[in-house]
Scaffold this motif. Structure first.
Motif, PDB file in Angstrom:
ATOM      1  N   GLY A  48       0.839  -1.196   0.000  1.00  0.00           N
ATOM      2  CA  GLY A  48       0.000   0.000   0.000  1.00  0.00           C
ATOM      3  C   GLY A  48       0.874   1.245   0.000  1.00  0.00           C
ATOM      4  N   CYS A  49       0.401   2.288  -0.635  1.00  0.00           N
ATOM      5  CA  CYS A  49       1.167   3.539  -0.714  1.00  0.00           C
ATOM      6  C   CYS A  49       1.463   4.078   0.689  1.00  0.00           C
ATOM      7  CB  CYS A  49       0.376   4.568  -1.519  1.00  0.00           C
ATOM      8  SG  CYS A  49       1.047   6.227  -1.416  1.00  0.00           S
ATOM      9  N   ARG A  50       2.673   4.558   0.868  1.00  0.00           N
ATOM     10  CA  ARG A  50       3.107   5.135   2.146  1.00  0.00           C
ATOM     11  C   ARG A  50       2.173   6.265   2.580  1.00  0.00           C
ATOM     12  NH1 ARG A  50       8.407   8.517   1.367  1.00  0.00           N
ATOM     13  NH2 ARG A  50       6.853   9.734   0.250  1.00  0.00           N
ATOM     14  N   ASP A  51       1.679   7.046   1.605  1.00  0.00           N
ATOM     15  CA  ASP A  51       0.926   8.248   1.955  1.00  0.00           C
ATOM     16  C   ASP A  51      -0.594   8.088   1.892  1.00  0.00           C
ATOM     17  OD1 ASP A  51       3.234   9.754   2.428  1.00  0.00           O
ATOM     18  OD2 ASP A  51       3.516   9.998   0.269  1.00  0.00           O
ATOM     19  N   CYS A  52      -1.092   7.261   0.935  1.00  0.00           N
ATOM     20  CA  CYS A  52      -2.555   7.215   0.791  1.00  0.00           C
ATOM     21  C   CYS A  52      -3.126   5.797   0.879  1.00  0.00           C
ATOM     22  CB  CYS A  52      -2.983   7.873  -0.522  1.00  0.00           C
ATOM     23  SG  CYS A  52      -2.650   6.878  -1.982  1.00  0.00           S
ATOM     24  N   ASN A  53      -2.273   4.793   1.106  1.00  0.00           N
ATOM     25  CA  ASN A  53      -2.704   3.394   1.244  1.00  0.00           C
ATOM     26  C   ASN A  53      -3.205   2.741  -0.044  1.00  0.00           C
ATOM     27  OD1 ASN A  53      -2.017   2.759   3.830  1.00  0.00           O
ATOM     28  ND2 ASN A  53      -3.986   3.375   4.711  1.00  0.00           N
ATOM     29  N   ILE A  58       5.833   3.591  -7.173  1.00  0.00           N
ATOM     30  CA  ILE A  58       5.188   4.882  -7.430  1.00  0.00           C
ATOM     31  C   ILE A  58       3.689   4.658  -7.310  1.00  0.00           C
ATOM     32  CG2 ILE A  58       4.711   6.685  -9.136  1.00  0.00           C
ATOM     33  CD1 ILE A  58       7.477   6.939  -9.508  1.00  0.00           C
ATOM     34  N   CYS A  59       3.049   5.444  -6.490  1.00  0.00           N
ATOM     35  CA  CYS A  59       1.612   5.305  -6.288  1.00  0.00           C
ATOM     36  C   CYS A  59       0.876   5.898  -7.491  1.00  0.00           C
ATOM     37  CB  CYS A  59       1.205   6.028  -5.009  1.00  0.00           C
ATOM     38  SG  CYS A  59      -0.573   6.123  -4.798  1.00  0.00           S
ATOM     39  N   SER A  60      -0.024   5.088  -8.088  1.00  0.00           N
ATOM     40  CA  SER A  60      -0.768   5.576  -9.253  1.00  0.00           C
ATOM     41  C   SER A  60      -1.837   6.582  -8.848  1.00  0.00           C
ATOM     42  CB  SER A  60      -1.443   4.411  -9.975  1.00  0.00           C
ATOM     43  OG  SER A  60      -0.479   3.529 -10.446  1.00  0.00           O
ATOM     44  N   LYS A  61      -2.156   6.607  -7.558  1.00  0.00           N
ATOM     45  CA  LYS A  61      -3.233   7.498  -7.119  1.00  0.00           C
ATOM     46  C   LYS A  61      -2.693   8.880  -6.746  1.00  0.00           C
ATOM     47  CE  LYS A  61      -7.102   7.367  -3.869  1.00  0.00           C
ATOM     48  NZ  LYS A  61      -7.543   6.664  -2.652  1.00  0.00           N
ATOM     49  N   CYS A  62      -1.661   8.905  -5.873  1.00  0.00           N
ATOM     50  CA  CYS A  62      -1.190  10.216  -5.400  1.00  0.00           C
ATOM     51  C   CYS A  62       0.195  10.570  -5.938  1.00  0.00           C
ATOM     52  CB  CYS A  62      -1.203  10.275  -3.876  1.00  0.00           C
ATOM     53  SG  CYS A  62       0.136   9.355  -3.103  1.00  0.00           S
ATOM     54  N   GLY A  63       0.845   9.627  -6.640  1.00  0.00           N
ATOM     55  CA  GLY A  63       2.137   9.937  -7.257  1.00  0.00           C
ATOM     56  C   GLY A  63       3.331   9.828  -6.327  1.00  0.00           C
ATOM     57  N   SER A  64       3.098   9.476  -5.082  1.00  0.00           N
ATOM     58  CA  SER A  64       4.178   9.381  -4.106  1.00  0.00           C
ATOM     59  C   SER A  64       5.155   8.256  -4.477  1.00  0.00           C
ATOM     60  CB  SER A  64       3.529   9.113  -2.744  1.00  0.00           C
ATOM     61  OG  SER A  64       4.492   8.958  -1.770  1.00  0.00           O
ATOM     62  N   LYS A  65       6.463   8.505  -4.263  1.00  0.00           N
ATOM     63  CA  LYS A  65       7.470   7.472  -4.526  1.00  0.00           C
ATOM     64  C   LYS A  65       7.986   6.967  -3.185  1.00  0.00           C
ATOM     65  CE  LYS A  65      11.795   6.685  -7.037  1.00  0.00           C
ATOM     66  NZ  LYS A  65      12.876   7.285  -7.807  1.00  0.00           N
TER      67      LYS A  65
HETATM   68 ZN    ZN Z   1      -0.537   7.263  -2.735  1.00  0.00          ZN
END
Ligand code: ZN
Ligand code: ZN
Ligand code: ZN
Length: 331
Positions: A192-197, A278-285
Protein backbone atom coordinates in the motif's frame (compact mmCIF):
# COMPACT_ATOMS: atom_id res chain seq x y z
CA UNK A 1 -37.36 -0.30 -8.01
CA UNK A 2 -39.81 -3.05 -8.84
CA UNK A 3 -38.42 -5.76 -11.08
CA UNK A 4 -41.73 -5.80 -12.94
CA UNK A 5 -40.28 -2.77 -14.79
CA UNK A 6 -37.40 -4.97 -15.99
CA UNK A 7 -37.15 -6.60 -19.36
CA UNK A 8 -37.67 -10.33 -19.40
CA UNK A 9 -36.13 -12.54 -22.02
CA UNK A 10 -37.48 -16.06 -22.41
CA UNK A 11 -35.16 -18.39 -24.31
CA UNK A 12 -37.18 -21.55 -24.62
CA UNK A 13 -37.90 -23.93 -27.45
CA UNK A 14 -41.34 -25.08 -26.33
CA UNK A 15 -44.15 -22.83 -27.58
CA UNK A 16 -46.68 -23.98 -24.94
CA UNK A 17 -44.17 -23.21 -22.16
CA UNK A 18 -43.50 -19.79 -23.70
CA UNK A 19 -47.19 -18.97 -23.85
CA UNK A 20 -47.79 -20.11 -20.29
CA UNK A 21 -44.78 -18.24 -18.90
CA UNK A 22 -45.70 -15.06 -20.76
CA UNK A 23 -49.21 -15.31 -19.37
CA UNK A 24 -47.88 -15.75 -15.79
CA UNK A 25 -45.47 -12.84 -16.15
CA UNK A 26 -48.16 -10.51 -17.49
CA UNK A 27 -50.37 -11.48 -14.58
CA UNK A 28 -47.54 -10.45 -12.22
CA UNK A 29 -47.23 -7.04 -13.86
CA UNK A 30 -44.37 -7.56 -16.31
CA UNK A 31 -44.93 -5.90 -19.67
CA UNK A 32 -41.55 -5.97 -21.43
CA UNK A 33 -41.36 -9.64 -22.35
CA UNK A 34 -39.37 -10.98 -25.28
CA UNK A 35 -39.42 -14.58 -26.43
CA UNK A 36 -36.71 -16.40 -28.42
CA UNK A 37 -36.98 -20.02 -29.41
CA UNK A 38 -33.30 -20.63 -30.17
CA UNK A 39 -30.00 -19.96 -28.39
CA UNK A 40 -28.77 -17.94 -31.35
CA UNK A 41 -31.69 -15.52 -31.44
CA UNK A 42 -31.63 -15.42 -27.61
CA UNK A 43 -28.02 -14.30 -27.45
CA UNK A 44 -28.56 -11.67 -30.17
CA UNK A 45 -31.55 -10.21 -28.35
CA UNK A 46 -29.68 -10.30 -25.05
CA UNK A 47 -26.69 -8.49 -26.54
CA UNK A 48 -28.94 -5.78 -27.93
CA UNK A 49 -30.62 -5.19 -24.56
CA UNK A 50 -27.33 -5.27 -22.61
CA UNK A 51 -25.85 -2.72 -25.00
CA UNK A 52 -28.68 -0.36 -24.11
CA UNK A 53 -28.13 -1.12 -20.38
CA UNK A 54 -31.51 -2.80 -20.25
CA UNK A 55 -30.27 -6.20 -19.04
CA UNK A 56 -33.18 -8.59 -18.96
CA UNK A 57 -34.01 -11.27 -16.43
CA UNK A 58 -33.50 -14.48 -18.41
CA UNK A 59 -35.73 -17.54 -18.29
CA UNK A 60 -33.75 -20.29 -19.94
CA UNK A 61 -35.12 -23.62 -21.09
CA UNK A 62 -32.60 -26.42 -20.49
CA UNK A 63 -33.12 -28.05 -23.88
CA UNK A 64 -32.42 -25.80 -26.85
CA UNK A 65 -32.14 -26.94 -30.46
CA UNK A 66 -28.89 -25.13 -31.31
CA UNK A 67 -26.74 -24.95 -28.15
CA UNK A 68 -26.40 -26.45 -24.69
CA UNK A 69 -27.69 -24.49 -21.71
CA UNK A 70 -24.12 -24.36 -20.33
CA UNK A 71 -22.79 -22.99 -23.61
CA UNK A 72 -25.41 -20.27 -23.70
CA UNK A 73 -24.96 -19.39 -20.02
CA UNK A 74 -21.24 -18.80 -20.43
CA UNK A 75 -22.00 -16.46 -23.34
CA UNK A 76 -24.57 -14.56 -21.27
CA UNK A 77 -22.12 -14.22 -18.37
CA UNK A 78 -19.44 -12.99 -20.74
CA UNK A 79 -21.76 -10.15 -21.75
CA UNK A 80 -23.22 -9.37 -18.31
CA UNK A 81 -21.60 -11.13 -15.31
CA UNK A 82 -24.47 -10.40 -12.93
CA UNK A 83 -27.32 -11.39 -15.25
CA UNK A 84 -30.16 -13.13 -13.42
CA UNK A 85 -30.75 -16.46 -15.10
CA UNK A 86 -33.59 -18.77 -14.18
CA UNK A 87 -33.12 -22.27 -15.51
CA UNK A 88 -36.36 -24.09 -16.32
CA UNK A 89 -36.12 -27.84 -16.57
CA UNK A 90 -37.85 -31.11 -15.82
CA UNK A 91 -34.52 -32.43 -14.50
CA UNK A 92 -34.10 -32.64 -10.75
CA UNK A 93 -32.02 -29.90 -9.16
CA UNK A 94 -29.64 -32.59 -7.87
CA UNK A 95 -29.03 -33.89 -11.38
CA UNK A 96 -25.31 -33.50 -12.23
CA UNK A 97 -26.21 -31.56 -15.41
CA UNK A 98 -28.10 -28.99 -13.34
CA UNK A 99 -25.44 -28.92 -10.64
CA UNK A 100 -22.95 -28.01 -13.34
CA UNK A 101 -25.06 -24.94 -14.17
CA UNK A 102 -25.25 -24.00 -10.47
CA UNK A 103 -21.48 -24.18 -10.26
CA UNK A 104 -21.30 -21.77 -13.20
CA UNK A 105 -23.20 -19.19 -11.16
CA UNK A 106 -26.80 -19.87 -12.15
CA UNK A 107 -28.74 -20.18 -8.93
CA UNK A 108 -32.41 -19.78 -9.81
CA UNK A 109 -34.16 -22.97 -10.70
CA UNK A 110 -37.69 -23.67 -11.89
CA UNK A 111 -39.05 -27.18 -12.03
CA UNK A 112 -41.14 -28.04 -15.08
CA UNK A 113 -44.10 -28.27 -15.41
CA UNK A 114 -44.19 -24.59 -14.49
CA UNK A 115 -46.49 -23.34 -11.78
CA UNK A 116 -47.50 -19.76 -11.15
CA UNK A 117 -46.47 -20.01 -7.50
CA UNK A 118 -42.98 -21.22 -8.42
CA UNK A 119 -42.47 -18.46 -10.97
CA UNK A 120 -43.73 -15.96 -8.43
CA UNK A 121 -41.40 -17.28 -5.75
CA UNK A 122 -38.30 -17.15 -7.90
CA UNK A 123 -39.08 -13.58 -8.98
CA UNK A 124 -39.67 -12.52 -5.37
CA UNK A 125 -36.19 -13.84 -4.54
CA UNK A 126 -34.72 -11.78 -7.38
CA UNK A 127 -36.64 -8.71 -6.17
CA UNK A 128 -35.08 -9.15 -2.71
CA UNK A 129 -31.61 -9.33 -4.23
CA UNK A 130 -32.18 -6.18 -6.26
CA UNK A 131 -33.44 -4.39 -3.13
CA UNK A 132 -30.34 -5.47 -1.20
CA UNK A 133 -28.05 -4.11 -3.93
CA UNK A 134 -29.88 -0.80 -3.96
CA UNK A 135 -29.83 -0.52 -0.16
CA UNK A 136 -26.07 -0.62 0.09
CA UNK A 137 -25.68 1.54 -3.01
CA UNK A 138 -23.32 -0.84 -4.74
CA UNK A 139 -23.38 -1.22 -8.49
CA UNK A 140 -23.18 -5.01 -8.48
CA UNK A 141 -22.77 -5.30 -12.21
CA UNK A 142 -19.79 -2.96 -12.24
CA UNK A 143 -18.09 -4.76 -9.35
CA UNK A 144 -18.58 -8.19 -10.89
CA UNK A 145 -17.43 -7.01 -14.31
CA UNK A 146 -14.31 -5.59 -12.71
CA UNK A 147 -13.65 -8.85 -10.86
CA UNK A 148 -14.16 -10.80 -14.06
CA UNK A 149 -11.70 -8.63 -15.97
CA UNK A 150 -9.11 -8.96 -13.19
CA UNK A 151 -9.79 -12.74 -12.90
CA UNK A 152 -8.87 -12.58 -9.22
CA UNK A 153 -8.74 -9.60 -6.91
CA UNK A 154 -8.47 -8.62 -3.28
CA UNK A 155 -11.35 -6.83 -1.62
CA UNK A 156 -9.15 -3.78 -1.13
CA UNK A 157 -8.11 -3.63 -4.79
CA UNK A 158 -11.63 -4.22 -6.08
CA UNK A 159 -12.99 -1.56 -3.73
CA UNK A 160 -10.36 0.92 -4.86
CA UNK A 161 -10.91 0.26 -8.58
CA UNK A 162 -14.69 0.68 -8.17
CA UNK A 163 -14.43 3.62 -5.70
CA UNK A 164 -16.08 1.90 -2.74
CA UNK A 165 -15.09 1.49 0.86
CA UNK A 166 -13.75 -2.09 1.33
CA UNK A 167 -15.93 -2.46 4.44
CA UNK A 168 -19.12 -1.80 2.49
CA UNK A 169 -18.03 -3.96 -0.44
CA UNK A 170 -17.27 -7.08 1.62
CA UNK A 171 -20.92 -7.87 2.55
CA UNK A 172 -21.85 -7.64 -1.15
CA UNK A 173 -19.04 -10.05 -2.06
CA UNK A 174 -20.09 -12.39 0.76
CA UNK A 175 -23.59 -12.56 -0.71
CA UNK A 176 -22.20 -13.39 -4.14
CA UNK A 177 -20.13 -16.08 -2.45
CA UNK A 178 -23.21 -17.54 -0.74
CA UNK A 179 -24.80 -17.78 -4.17
CA UNK A 180 -21.66 -19.44 -5.56
CA UNK A 181 -21.16 -16.66 -8.10
CA UNK A 182 -17.68 -16.05 -6.68
CA UNK A 183 -15.50 -17.83 -4.15
CA UNK A 184 -12.85 -16.83 -1.67
CA UNK A 185 -9.39 -17.95 -2.69
CA UNK A 186 -7.12 -16.82 0.11
CA UNK A 187 -5.83 -13.83 1.99
CA UNK A 188 -3.22 -11.58 0.50
CA UNK A 189 -0.85 -8.86 1.72
CA UNK A 190 -0.40 -6.11 -0.82
CA UNK A 191 1.91 -3.12 -1.00
CA UNK A 192 0.00 0.00 0.00
CA UNK A 193 1.17 3.54 -0.71
CA UNK A 194 3.11 5.14 2.15
CA UNK A 195 0.93 8.25 1.95
CA UNK A 196 -2.56 7.22 0.79
CA UNK A 197 -2.70 3.39 1.24
CA UNK A 198 -3.59 2.83 -2.42
CA UNK A 199 -2.70 -0.67 -3.63
CA UNK A 200 -2.49 0.57 -7.21
CA UNK A 201 1.28 0.97 -7.39
CA UNK A 202 3.92 0.61 -10.07
CA UNK A 203 7.19 -1.16 -9.25
CA UNK A 204 10.34 0.68 -10.28
CA UNK A 205 13.76 -0.95 -10.44
CA UNK A 206 16.91 1.12 -10.59
CA UNK A 207 20.70 1.15 -10.24
CA UNK A 208 21.65 0.96 -6.57
CA UNK A 209 24.32 3.62 -7.05
CA UNK A 210 22.95 6.38 -9.31
CA UNK A 211 19.21 5.41 -9.10
CA UNK A 212 18.98 5.46 -12.92
CA UNK A 213 16.90 2.91 -14.77
CA UNK A 214 19.26 2.48 -17.70
CA UNK A 215 20.79 -0.88 -16.79
CA UNK A 216 21.17 -4.25 -18.45
CA UNK A 217 21.41 -7.86 -17.34
CA UNK A 218 24.67 -9.52 -18.26
CA UNK A 219 27.13 -12.32 -17.42
CA UNK A 220 30.44 -11.51 -15.73
CA UNK A 221 33.66 -13.51 -15.88
CA UNK A 222 36.29 -13.34 -13.15
CA UNK A 223 39.81 -14.34 -14.14
CA UNK A 224 41.45 -15.69 -10.96
CA UNK A 225 45.06 -15.21 -12.18
CA UNK A 226 44.85 -11.42 -12.46
CA UNK A 227 41.60 -10.69 -10.66
CA UNK A 228 39.90 -9.14 -13.71
CA UNK A 229 36.10 -9.06 -13.59
CA UNK A 230 34.34 -7.94 -16.76
CA UNK A 231 31.45 -8.96 -19.00
CA UNK A 232 31.78 -12.16 -21.02
CA UNK A 233 31.95 -10.26 -24.35
CA UNK A 234 35.22 -8.58 -23.26
CA UNK A 235 36.90 -12.01 -23.24
CA UNK A 236 37.54 -12.05 -27.01
CA UNK A 237 38.68 -15.50 -28.19
CA UNK A 238 38.62 -16.55 -24.52
CA UNK A 239 41.43 -14.11 -23.83
CA UNK A 240 41.44 -12.03 -20.64
CA UNK A 241 41.23 -8.30 -21.55
CA UNK A 242 43.58 -7.36 -18.67
CA UNK A 243 46.44 -9.88 -18.72
CA UNK A 244 45.82 -11.28 -22.23
CA UNK A 245 46.14 -14.87 -20.96
CA UNK A 246 43.69 -17.46 -22.26
CA UNK A 247 41.07 -18.60 -19.80
CA UNK A 248 41.02 -22.38 -19.66
CA UNK A 249 38.92 -24.31 -17.16
CA UNK A 250 35.71 -23.02 -15.66
CA UNK A 251 36.03 -23.32 -11.89
CA UNK A 252 39.81 -23.78 -12.34
CA UNK A 253 41.24 -20.44 -13.47
CA UNK A 254 38.03 -18.48 -13.95
CA UNK A 255 34.38 -18.38 -12.92
CA UNK A 256 31.16 -17.24 -14.58
CA UNK A 257 28.62 -15.09 -12.72
CA UNK A 258 25.20 -15.11 -14.36
CA UNK A 259 22.42 -12.58 -13.86
CA UNK A 260 24.41 -9.53 -12.92
CA UNK A 261 23.06 -6.08 -13.60
CA UNK A 262 25.33 -3.41 -15.05
CA UNK A 263 24.36 0.25 -15.07
CA UNK A 264 24.83 1.84 -18.49
CA UNK A 265 25.20 5.27 -16.87
CA UNK A 266 27.67 4.72 -14.00
CA UNK A 267 28.94 1.18 -14.78
CA UNK A 268 27.92 -0.04 -11.31
CA UNK A 269 27.49 -3.82 -11.08
CA UNK A 270 24.83 -5.22 -8.81
CA UNK A 271 22.94 -8.44 -8.27
CA UNK A 272 19.63 -7.03 -7.08
CA UNK A 273 18.25 -3.81 -8.54
CA UNK A 274 17.01 -1.24 -6.08
CA UNK A 275 13.20 -1.40 -5.83
CA UNK A 276 10.86 1.54 -5.40
CA UNK A 277 7.14 2.06 -5.87
CA UNK A 278 5.19 4.88 -7.43
CA UNK A 279 1.61 5.31 -6.29
CA UNK A 280 -0.77 5.58 -9.25
CA UNK A 281 -3.23 7.50 -7.12
CA UNK A 282 -1.19 10.22 -5.40
CA UNK A 283 2.14 9.94 -7.26
CA UNK A 284 4.18 9.38 -4.11
CA UNK A 285 7.47 7.47 -4.53
CA UNK A 286 8.44 5.12 -1.71
CA UNK A 287 10.67 2.15 -0.94
CA UNK A 288 9.63 -1.30 0.23
CA UNK A 289 10.63 -0.38 3.79
CA UNK A 290 8.34 2.63 3.73
CA UNK A 291 5.34 0.80 2.21
CA UNK A 292 2.21 -0.02 4.19
CA UNK A 293 1.24 -3.68 4.01
CA UNK A 294 -2.47 -4.13 3.47
CA UNK A 295 -4.14 -7.46 4.09
CA UNK A 296 -7.47 -8.51 2.62
CA UNK A 297 -9.35 -11.46 1.18
CA UNK A 298 -9.05 -12.51 -2.45
CA UNK A 299 -12.09 -13.46 -4.53
CA UNK A 300 -12.38 -15.21 -7.87
CA UNK A 301 -15.23 -16.11 -10.23
CA UNK A 302 -16.71 -19.56 -9.65
CA UNK A 303 -16.77 -20.46 -13.34
CA UNK A 304 -13.01 -19.94 -13.49
CA UNK A 305 -12.71 -22.88 -11.13
CA UNK A 306 -11.53 -26.14 -12.61
CA UNK A 307 -13.38 -28.33 -10.19
CA UNK A 308 -17.07 -28.21 -9.55
CA UNK A 309 -17.94 -27.85 -5.91
CA UNK A 310 -20.01 -30.66 -4.41
CA UNK A 311 -23.70 -29.86 -4.37
CA UNK A 312 -23.82 -29.79 -0.57
CA UNK A 313 -21.43 -26.86 -0.59
CA UNK A 314 -23.63 -24.84 -2.89
CA UNK A 315 -25.87 -22.14 -1.57
CA UNK A 316 -29.48 -22.72 -0.78
CA UNK A 317 -31.47 -22.14 -3.89
CA UNK A 318 -34.83 -20.50 -3.98
CA UNK A 319 -37.20 -22.84 -2.22
CA UNK A 320 -40.17 -23.45 -4.41
CA UNK A 321 -43.68 -23.66 -3.12
CA UNK A 322 -45.50 -26.32 -5.06
CA UNK A 323 -48.87 -25.95 -3.36
CA UNK A 324 -50.56 -24.16 -6.22
CA UNK A 325 -50.40 -26.05 -9.46
CA UNK A 326 -51.46 -25.35 -12.98
CA UNK A 327 -54.87 -27.00 -12.73
CA UNK A 328 -55.84 -24.78 -9.81
CA UNK A 329 -54.72 -21.64 -11.63
CA UNK A 330 -56.70 -22.45 -14.72
CA UNK A 331 -60.00 -22.84 -12.87
ZN1 ZN B 1 -0.54 7.26 -2.73
ZN1 ZN C 1 24.11 3.77 -12.09
ZN1 ZN D 1 43.61 -11.96 -16.57
Amino acid sequence: MSITDSNVLIIEHSIPVNLLLTQYLKRMGFSKILVCETAESGIKTFEGLALEKRDPIVFLGYHLPDNTAAGLISKLFAIAPDVKIIIETSLDRKDPKIRQLFSMGVFHYLQKPLRLSSVNHVLETIQKEVDEFNNIGIDGRRVLEMLRSLKKASVVRLAEYCSYDPKSLLPFLRRQQEKSVIYEVSKIREIGCRDCNSVNNISLFSCDSCDGQNFRRDTLIEHYDCGNISTHDTYDNEQCPKCNKRIKIIGGDYRVMNDFYICNECDQRFQIPHQNFICSKCGSKFSLDEANWIESKVFCFTNNQNETKPFEEQSEFSEIDTSEDLTIIQK
